[in-house]
Design an enzyme around this catalytic site. Structure first.
Site, PDB file in Angstrom:
ATOM      1  N   PRO A 274       0.760  -1.509  -0.059  1.00 54.91           N
ATOM      2  CA  PRO A 274      -0.017  -0.028   0.204  1.00 54.91           C
ATOM      3  C   PRO A 274       0.841   1.106  -0.128  1.00 54.91           C
ATOM      4  O   PRO A 274       2.012   0.997   0.591  1.00 54.91           O
ATOM      5  CB  PRO A 274      -0.933  -0.254   1.031  1.00 54.91           C
ATOM      6  CG  PRO A 274       0.021  -0.805   2.479  1.00 54.91           C
ATOM      7  CD  PRO A 274       1.020  -2.065   1.070  1.00 54.91           C
ATOM      8  N   ARG A 312      -0.788  15.669  -9.903  1.00 51.44           N
ATOM      9  CA  ARG A 312      -2.017  15.421  -9.702  1.00 51.44           C
ATOM     10  C   ARG A 312      -2.614  16.863 -10.515  1.00 51.44           C
ATOM     11  O   ARG A 312      -3.918  15.667 -11.415  1.00 51.44           O
ATOM     12  CB  ARG A 312      -2.228  14.526  -8.617  1.00 51.44           C
ATOM     13  CG  ARG A 312      -1.251  13.654  -7.954  1.00 51.44           C
ATOM     14  CD  ARG A 312      -1.814  13.218  -6.584  1.00 51.44           C
ATOM     15  NE  ARG A 312      -2.509  11.579  -7.122  1.00 51.44           N
ATOM     16  CZ  ARG A 312      -3.605  11.839  -6.865  1.00 51.44           C
ATOM     17  NH1 ARG A 312      -4.838  12.521  -6.445  1.00 51.44           N
ATOM     18  NH2 ARG A 312      -4.481  10.771  -7.719  1.00 51.44           N
ATOM     19  N   CYS A 342       3.999  28.604 -15.703  1.00 48.91           N
ATOM     20  CA  CYS A 342       3.594  29.241 -17.703  1.00 48.91           C
ATOM     21  C   CYS A 342       2.494  28.176 -17.941  1.00 48.91           C
ATOM     22  O   CYS A 342       3.072  28.082 -19.858  1.00 48.91           O
ATOM     23  CB  CYS A 342       4.347  29.870 -18.271  1.00 48.91           C
ATOM     24  SG  CYS A 342       4.861  30.486 -17.092  1.00 48.91           S
TER      25      CYS A 342
HETATM   26  N1  LLP Z   1       3.015  -1.457  -5.972  1.00 42.83           N
HETATM   27  C1  LLP Z   1       3.627  -1.470  -7.264  1.00 42.83           C
HETATM   28  C2  LLP Z   1       3.937  -1.978  -8.281  1.00 42.83           C
HETATM   29  C3  LLP Z   1       2.877   0.169  -7.759  1.00 42.83           C
HETATM   30  O1  LLP Z   1       2.698  -0.056  -8.893  1.00 42.83           O
HETATM   31  C4  LLP Z   1       2.219   0.611  -6.603  1.00 42.83           C
HETATM   32  C5  LLP Z   1       1.870   2.166  -7.474  1.00 42.83           C
HETATM   33  C6  LLP Z   1       1.354   0.361  -5.630  1.00 42.83           C
HETATM   34  C7  LLP Z   1       1.817  -0.649  -5.281  1.00 42.83           C
HETATM   35  C8  LLP Z   1       0.563   1.868  -4.464  1.00 42.83           C
HETATM   36  O2  LLP Z   1       0.141   2.153  -4.836  1.00 42.83           O
HETATM   37  P1  LLP Z   1      -1.637   2.415  -3.829  1.00 42.83           P
HETATM   38  O3  LLP Z   1      -1.359   1.847  -2.712  1.00 42.83           O
HETATM   39  O4  LLP Z   1      -0.916   4.050  -3.835  1.00 42.83           O
HETATM   40  O5  LLP Z   1      -1.833   2.886  -5.196  1.00 42.83           O
HETATM   41  N2  LLP Z   1       0.489   8.477  -9.716  1.00 42.83           N
HETATM   42  C9  LLP Z   1      -0.071   8.119  -9.129  1.00 42.83           C
HETATM   43  C10 LLP Z   1      -0.629   6.626  -8.975  1.00 42.83           C
HETATM   44  C11 LLP Z   1       0.842   5.462  -9.641  1.00 42.83           C
HETATM   45  C12 LLP Z   1       0.151   4.623  -8.880  1.00 42.83           C
HETATM   46  C13 LLP Z   1       1.726   3.539  -9.285  1.00 42.83           C
HETATM   47  N3  LLP Z   1       1.375   2.452  -8.594  1.00 42.83           N
HETATM   48  C14 LLP Z   1      -1.680   9.015  -8.509  1.00 42.83           C
HETATM   49  O6  LLP Z   1      -1.326   9.992  -7.986  1.00 42.83           O
HETATM   50  O7  LLP Z   1      -2.289   8.216  -8.457  1.00 42.83           O
END
Ligand code: LLP
Length: 424
Positions: A274, A312, A342
């Protein structure tokens, strides 16, 4: 539940009024709450208390070594996707046997680094990568512990940019080819098969895609057991969503119940990765209103934080709540909250109903702890903001504001251009 709340109409992070923090540290700045981080970690951890499990916090969501160190002190490990993230994790004191390494493009240097640090396992994303890791392990006289990242072809029903477990995505090995890939892994020297891994996407607000995935992986694991390939770790990735606006994501307890129900006697240690659910609502971006302006058809609030600080909204059209640090009874108006960059795409909120605010006043962009600072950049040559960790009525600057000198660190003017302008 988080520890950002109003007391007598002043927004606090735990015991610290955000206005005081803004005055002391300057804006823009990221502020994280220790108590919220602890609570989010504990809720997730307790939800799986009945089964062997490990929580490997996803470093990409927030990479500050103080945050990693704190989560490590709660017993957490990390999920990394680069040599840089491995470096951070080790600097933060996370032991190698609590590190899992995903990512479709691991380089030779990164693989060697992870092998030499004896990480728990590589989550392998292609058979070519498998062969390269086996060869590097042989060369270094080591054994690479591995899981194959399986792409289960499940729709996570989230933003297309952050869906990762569908056929058209670049991630993992498709589930139909997984058996062959495991067979290949078994035949390779210097490889020890430890697990099965997946990660289907981020900001999921429904349980069903997680459950569908688990069902598919269970079938695979049963098949592997019949082939005498024992799976000790089942890594279910991250992805659990949080409330930014009106979303109703499952509580970690509901998520855990659904997963545990479907385990049906499976005796692996579960790994979770997570990111957002731990740190997203444990952090805010504090910013100052520089100007307000009214045009023929729009009202603008111009803040000192821009898309380089928090990308985001511009990148995904994401919603982040915006709250004035001082809550008073005032009229509202519909505004665009924009930064100094900009680009017309530089906004924190669009067509948002907000109280009438004045230049000089502080605003808080909520739910900015995950993929906030970590996706920040120096675009428009803006020094990146500081990060502050609050614990009770104490605060710690866990990353200094960058300086102008930081902006040009590593740059040089080649002699070839001399005689040019004299440098100051
Ligand atoms: N494990 C792997 C292999 C991942 O690629 C990711 C996120 C996670 C775990 C963690 O996911 P989470 O629990 O945070 O959802 N920049 C985007 C989110 C990109 C997520 C990429 N991978 C945003 O700002 O929403």
């Amino acid at each position: 539940m988080n520890h950002f709340s109003y007391e007598q109409d002043e927004l606090y992070c735990e015991g610290i009024p955000l206005r005081k923090l803004a005055e002391a540290v300057g804006t823009p700045c990221y502020v994280y709450s220790c108590a919220t981080l602890r609570q989010h970690f504990n809720v997730f951890d307790h939800a799986f208390a009945d089964v062997p499990h490990m929580i490997c916090f996803s470093v990409k969501s927030n990479s500050n070594i103080a945050i990693l160190n704190l989560l490590g002190s709660f017993g957490g490990g990390v999920d990394i996707v680069s040599g840089g993230e491995l470096f951070r994790a080790l600097k933060a004191g996370i032991p190698g046997d609590r590190i899992v390494y995903s990512g479709v493009g691991k380089t030779l240097d990164e693989i060697d680094y992870a092998l030499s640090e004896d990480i728990l396992m590589f989550n392998i994303e292609s058979t070519q990568e498998l062969e390269v890791i086996a060869a590097r392990a042989k060369f270094l006289g080591r054994t690479a512990r591995i899981a194959l990242r399986v792409n289960p072809d499940v729709d996570p029903k989230t933003h297309p940019y952050i869906s990762t477990g569908m056929k058209e995505n670049k991630f993992g090995i498709d589930i139909e080819s997984a058996i062959n890939a495991y067979e290949q892994a078994r035949g390779l020297g210097h490889i020890q098969i430890l697990g099965v891994d997946c990660h289907i996407g981020s900001q999921l607000t429904e349980i069903a895609p997680f459950v569908d995935t688990l069902q598919r992986l269970r079938v695979l694991i049963e098949h592997l057991e019949k082939m005498q390939i024992t799976i000790r770790f089942l890594d279910l990735g991250g992805g659990l969503g949080i409330v930014y606006d009106q979303e109703e994501p499952p509580h970690p307890r509901e998520y855990a119940q659904a997963i545990l129900q479907k385990l049906n006697g499976l005796s692996c240690t579960l790994i979770f990765e997570p990111g957002r659910v731990i740190v997203g609502n444990a952090g805010v971006l504090l910013t100052k209103v520089l100007y307000t302006k009214r045009t023929a058809i729009k009202n603008f609030i111009i803040t000192d934080a821009g898309m380089n600080d928090l990308i985001r909204p511009s990148f995904y059209g994401s919603y982040h709540q915006i709250q004035p640090v001082e809550r008073t009874n005032r009229e509202t108006q519909v505004v665009d909250v924009v930064g100094p960059i900009c680009e017309s795409g530089d906004f924190l909120a669009r067509d948002r109903e907000l109280p009438l605010v004045k230049a000089g006043e502080y605003l808080t962009v909520m739910s900015a702890g995950a993929y906030g600072f970590s996706m920040g950049s120096n675009y428009n040559s803006r020094p990146r903001p500081p990060e502050v960790l609050v614990r009770g009525d104490q605060y710690f600057i866990i990353r200094q504001r960058e300086t102008w000198d930081d902006l040009i660190r590593g740059e040089s003017v080649p002699d070839l251009l001399n005689p040019g302008l004299s440098l100051s």
